[in-house]
Design a protein around this motif. Structure first.
Motif, PDB file in Angstrom:
ATOM      1  N   ILE A 129       0.853  -1.191   0.000  1.00 49.91           N
ATOM      2  CA  ILE A 129       0.000   0.000   0.000  1.00 49.91           C
ATOM      3  C   ILE A 129       0.892   1.245   0.000  1.00 49.91           C
ATOM      4  O   ILE A 129       2.089   1.152  -0.268  1.00 49.91           O
ATOM      5  CB  ILE A 129      -0.960   0.002   1.210  1.00 49.91           C
ATOM      6  CG1 ILE A 129      -0.183  -0.185   2.524  1.00 49.91           C
ATOM      7  CG2 ILE A 129      -2.010  -1.081   1.052  1.00 49.91           C
ATOM      8  CD1 ILE A 129      -1.048  -0.134   3.773  1.00 49.91           C
ATOM      9  N   SER A 225       3.229  -0.858  -5.524  1.00 48.16           N
ATOM     10  CA  SER A 225       3.036   0.143  -4.458  1.00 48.16           C
ATOM     11  C   SER A 225       4.063   1.273  -4.490  1.00 48.16           C
ATOM     12  O   SER A 225       3.665   2.445  -4.363  1.00 48.16           O
ATOM     13  CB  SER A 225       3.006  -0.532  -3.084  1.00 48.16           C
ATOM     14  OG  SER A 225       4.109  -1.385  -2.888  1.00 48.16           O
ATOM     15  N   ARG A 262      -1.117  -6.459  -2.740  1.00 49.13           N
ATOM     16  CA  ARG A 262      -1.286  -6.131  -1.321  1.00 49.13           C
ATOM     17  C   ARG A 262      -1.551  -7.401  -0.522  1.00 49.13           C
ATOM     18  O   ARG A 262      -0.974  -7.627   0.548  1.00 49.13           O
ATOM     19  CB  ARG A 262      -2.443  -5.131  -1.163  1.00 49.13           C
ATOM     20  CG  ARG A 262      -2.473  -4.428   0.190  1.00 49.13           C
ATOM     21  CD  ARG A 262      -3.236  -5.172   1.264  1.00 49.13           C
ATOM     22  NE  ARG A 262      -4.593  -5.496   0.882  1.00 49.13           N
ATOM     23  CZ  ARG A 262      -5.450  -6.118   1.679  1.00 49.13           C
ATOM     24  NH1 ARG A 262      -5.090  -6.484   2.902  1.00 49.13           N
ATOM     25  NH2 ARG A 262      -6.663  -6.417   1.264  1.00 49.13           N
TER      26      ARG A 262
END
Length: 697
Positions: A129, A225, A262
């Motif tokens: 993230i 990310s 994720r």
């Protein structure tokens, strides 16, 4: 107020003390307490608020128990905005670690002070993230765009001195966080200092974000990310307002939260912490290990000795003669010199490790007082058995005898001694002082306290230790042998080894299987194939082009030529033109008509072979849990962390589709593509590998 935040007034300063041990994680009780504390301070007419953490740290980050669950109100983004908008001065005093949401809380304060030992960072990219509570908007405003990009996309920790230099904090001062924070808040009030919300600071300068994005994506080998975080920082520079930047950050955060990457990174995060925790060892006391013997001072033995010395364990290294012992000492010294140059150890520590803590010897008698011995000699059963007979005769009662074998039967090695209960496999990966994986191979008669000692030593050496049962190749090399065979079969059937390497690096591996073979030494695989040949099932397909390379003396990087040609001073290699000739000869000898393979088919076959063999390893109990396999492949074989491991990847892809493809491939090669019974069972029951991980908890 909640029990997690203690409220106190000292004159006109309100003090909010986090007391949520062990790391003051920003769970719902902490968030509620901070919000209530700010509102109470305002209502009571306080002029400033001090936020600090009790115990060993400031807020070390989010509460991992909330990962994957909807965030309860107040969410961290709203809380940070509320802290920033407070109509009094807010000061954060940092010690220990201020990571992720912890640093975002500090950035939402108006002023920041830290003790010299404090560490900060925004490591969210490692969980797939990005900072989602304003970190990508506030950090660039205080540190500048380039510094913020580096900190956010790397997820690295940085110290108080760098934070001060970059403008992340305002002051560094020795002392207790409460006292230095209170004094700083009083000083600010006495000076008539204004509120200083970061949101009111000018937008940071823009850079060539498209170029940074592409560079970051390439550096992360496809991990989304860090590259997505670049776009969030871009919003800090280019959005019409701070609020618009926050909205864009949240959009990008939500996209990543919904991604497979994720899920893979969260799986890796929790599995890394669970893999060494074995319920059967919970009440078992490991044996004391103050000194270690190492047999063999080649690359592997010297690496093991280096790892032990760096962990504060004294080492006695045995070599065949004085010349070999001296060479081993030089290898160890060279390894430790690297640690010295990087500032990992001091000159005094280096001198101790290469002097008092290391003994080089040529006789087994030098091992009579060591607590544990690890042999790292030639991969030959007769040689191993002779070594263990000598160890049995020379080591004290209770000393643990460990083998670093990569493939061989630990039970057979143990049978060469009078103390099989003290024998275990400790399979390190080269270079042993660098690679994080340690396979702890438990033989049939290994005592539980010997197993516990193996894990305790692994922890001391800062390894990711994984329990394995006994089979040819244990967990990692057995699975690698299967997916490497799949690659060889595709080459025999018409794919190019260079196409396969390209596809697998595109998937996220640092190197493809043929480049890895060159790096490790093609002679190793050649020796293993010759060892297995007498026991080979007649149904097994056999490729010969790799053997042809070895027969010509081409072993990879060590000889300057393998699947690739390596030139001195040049990074990497270029395709070896001889390889195409050997493949064509092998195809002609076996009557194979080559065909083309798409990149998608190469990836699917390669991964299906990996997953199928991994499922057999778990089904047979060689690995206790699917997550054990995932950690072995992540830390020993370069499997991309953001995919979580082969069995997490399989869950995300869907097990039914993988089984269907394996059954299709089995029509052309029923021996190699025999579906794993565990995979068939899971599909039939509508379950996945992660269900087995949860069942073990």
């Amino acid at each position: 107020m909640t029990h997690a935040i203690h409220y106190e007034r000292v004159d006109d300063i309100a003090i909010l003390k986090a007391q949520n041990p062990p790391v003051n994680a920003l769970g719902i009780d902490v968030r509620l307490g901070l919000l209530a504390g700010i509102e109470r301070a305002e209502a009571e007419g306080a002029r400033a608020v001090l936020i600090y953490g009790d115990g060993r740290t400031f807020f070390a980050g989010a509460d991992i128990r909330e990962f994957g669950k909807p965030m309860k109100d107040p969410g961290l983004p709203d809380l940070c905005n509320r802290i920033e908008s407070a109509d009094l001065i807010v000061v954060s005093a940092l010690h220990g670690t201020a990571l992720g949401g912890g640093l975002e809380v500090a950035l939402s304060s108006h002023y920041r002070i830290a003790v010299p030992s404090a560490k900060m960072g925004l490591p969210e990219v490692h969980l797939g993230i990005l900072p989602g509570a304003g970190g990508t908007q506030r950090l660039p405003r205080v540190a500048g765009t380039e510094a913020a990009l580096d900190m956010i996309t790397s997820g690295r920790h940085f110290g108080a001195a760098e934070a001060l230099e970059k403008g992340v904090i305002d002051r560094v001062q020795e002392g207790e966080p409460r006292e230095i924070g209170l004094a700083y808040a009083r000083e600010l009030l006495d000076q008539g200092a204004p509120r200083r919300p970061v949101c009111d600071m000018p937008a940071p300068a823009a850079v060539d974000f498209d170029a940074v994005y592409e560079k970051t994506l390439a550096k992360g080998r496809g991990q989304l990310s860090p590259a997505t975080a670049v776009r969030a920082v871009q919003a800090a520079c280019e959005a019409a307002s701070f609020l618009e930047g926050l909205r864009r950050e949240r959009e990008l955060f939500t996209e990543l939260m919904e991604s497979d990457q994720r899920q893979g990174l969260i799986h890796a995060f929790f599995s890394e912490r669970a893999v060494s925790k074995l319920p059967e060892l919970a009440d078992v006391t490991p044996r004391d290990v103050a000194s270690v013997g190492v047999i063999g001072g080649g690359t592997m033995g010297a690496g093991i000795a280096t790892a032990a010395l760096l962990a504060g364990v004294s080492v006695v290294l045995i070599e065949r003669d004085a010349s070999a012992a001296e060479a081993a000492g030089q290898r160890i010294s060279g390894n430790l010199s690297g640690a010295l140059k990087r500032g990992k150890i001091s000159q005094d520590q280096f001198d101790t490790m290469t002097g008092d803590a290391l003994e080089l010897a040529t006789e087994y008698g030098a091992l009579e007082q060591v607590d544990l011995v690890i042999e790292a000699v030639f991969e030959d059963m007769d040689v191993k058995r002779e070594v263990f007979k000598a160890l049995d005769a020379n080591c004290k009662p209770g000393a643990i005898l460990a083998s670093n074998t990569s493939y061989l039967d630990i039970n057979e090695i143990a049978a060469a001694t009078s103390r099989p209960r003290d024998v275990i496999g400790l399979h390190f990966f080269s270079p042993a002082h660098v690679m994080k994986l340690l396979e702890v191979v438990v033989a049939d008669q290994t005592d539980p306290d010997v197993v516990a000692t193996g894990f305790a030593l692994g922890k001391r050496l800062r390894k990711i230790s994984v329990r394995s049962g006994v089979c040819d190749g244990f967990i990692g090399n057995r699975i690698m042998n299967a997916y490497r065979k799949a690659a060889d079969y595709m080459v025999l059937d018409g794919a190019s080894p260079y196409q396969i390497d390209r596809v697998m690096t595109g998937f996220g591996f640092a190197m493809g299987p043929f480049a890895v073979g060159d790096l490790a030494g093609l002679d190793i695989g050649w020796a293993a194939r010759k060892r297995r040949a007498p026991h080979r099932d007649p149904r097994e397909r056999v490729v010969h082009f790799a053997d042809m390379l070895c027969e010509g003396g081409d072993f990879g990087q060590k000889t300057g030529k393998g699947f690739y040609v390596y030139e001195a001073g040049k990074r990497g290699g270029t395709p070896n033109p001889d390889v195409e000739k050997y493949i064509a000869q092998d195809q002609a000898d076996q009557g194979v008509s080559p065909r083309e393979f798409s990149d998608a088919e190469i990836l699917r076959r390669y991964m299906c072979a990996m997953v199928n063999e991994a499922a057999k390893v778990v089904g047979e109990g060689i690995a206790r849990r699917p997550l054990d396999v995932d950690m072995v492949l992540l830390f020993g074989y370069g499997f991309p962390r953001y995919h979580g491991g082969p069995l997490k990847w399989a869950d995300l892809q869907g097990l039914a589709g993988i089984l269907e493809d394996i059954e299709t491939y089995a029509k052309e090669d029923p021996y190699f593509w025999q579906p794993a019974p565990l995979l068939q069972t899971l599909v039939a029951e509508g379950r996945c590998f992660d269900d087995l991980n949860k069942a073990e908890k």
